[in-house]
Design a protein around this motif. Structure first.
Motif, short mmCIF file in Angstrom:
data_model
loop_
_atom_site.label_atom_id
_atom_site.label_comp_id
_atom_site.label_asym_id
_atom_site.label_seq_id
_atom_site.Cartn_x
_atom_site.Cartn_y
_atom_site.Cartn_z
N TYR A 270 -2.62 10.52 -1.25
CA TYR A 270 -1.19 10.21 -1.23
C TYR A 270 -0.33 11.43 -0.89
CZ TYR A 270 -1.88 5.55 -3.24
OH TYR A 270 -2.24 4.25 -3.45
N PRO A 271 -0.48 12.58 -1.57
CA PRO A 271 0.44 13.68 -1.27
C PRO A 271 0.31 14.23 0.14
CG PRO A 271 -0.95 14.21 -3.18
CD PRO A 271 -1.34 12.87 -2.70
N ASP A 272 -0.92 14.27 0.67
CA ASP A 272 -1.12 14.83 2.00
C ASP A 272 -1.12 13.77 3.09
OD1 ASP A 272 -1.31 17.47 1.06
OD2 ASP A 272 -3.42 17.18 0.57
N ARG A 273 -1.01 12.51 2.70
CA ARG A 273 -1.02 11.39 3.65
C ARG A 273 -2.19 11.55 4.62
NH1 ARG A 273 3.11 8.10 3.72
NH2 ARG A 273 3.01 7.73 5.98
N ALA A 274 -3.39 11.75 4.04
CA ALA A 274 -4.58 12.03 4.84
C ALA A 274 -5.68 11.00 4.56
CB ALA A 274 -5.11 13.42 4.52
N LEU A 275 -6.31 10.56 5.62
CA LEU A 275 -7.48 9.67 5.51
C LEU A 275 -8.72 10.52 5.28
CD1 LEU A 275 -8.72 6.82 5.82
CD2 LEU A 275 -8.95 7.34 8.26
N LEU A 276 -9.53 10.13 4.31
CA LEU A 276 -10.79 10.80 4.02
C LEU A 276 -11.93 9.83 4.28
CD1 LEU A 276 -9.80 12.35 0.55
CD2 LEU A 276 -9.51 13.35 2.82
N LEU A 277 -12.98 10.35 4.88
CA LEU A 277 -14.16 9.55 5.18
C LEU A 277 -15.36 10.17 4.48
CD1 LEU A 277 -13.47 9.07 8.98
CD2 LEU A 277 -13.02 7.44 7.14
N PRO A 278 -16.38 9.37 4.15
CA PRO A 278 -17.55 9.95 3.48
C PRO A 278 -18.22 11.00 4.37
CG PRO A 278 -17.64 7.55 3.45
CD PRO A 278 -16.51 7.94 4.36
#
Length: 101
Positions: free
Chosen positions: A91-99
């Motif tokens: 949420y704070p960095d508005r970043a998508l994380l993938l495995p």
């Protein structure tokens, strides 16, 4: 932070996330929004907080409990709690994380 910095998650190319390091892997699908159940609410998709394992509904749901939880607790990252979906959102960095592979 480099995309390879998180042992369980990698930051999508071009994104920056200061919260990915040390996050646990998502623990799999969930059945219900813990916040909708007591009020008889409806949910569209489920998200799991990677800080405390709380399961709540997505922003497409009427009550947006996952975002409300993140705001109230300052827990920054949720992962999809849907079957066959493998991603997380900071949420704070508005970043998508993938495995990580």
């Amino acid at each position: 932070m480099p995309a390879s910095a998180a042992p369980g998650w990698r930051v999508e190319t071009g994104a920056v996330c200061g919260h990915a390091a040390g996050l646990p892997a998502a623990s799999g699908p969930a059945e219900a929004c813990a916040d909708c159940l007591p009020i008889g609410g409806q949910w569209v998709h489920l998200r799991r907080c990677l800080s405390c394992d709380h399961v709540a509904c997505c922003d497409s749901s009427p009550h947006r409990h996952a975002t409300a939880h993140a705001t109230a607790t300052a827990h920054p990252v949720v992962a999809s709690a849907e079957a066959r979906e493998h991603w997380a959102w900071c949420y704070p960095d508005r970043a998508l994380l993938l495995p990580s592979p």
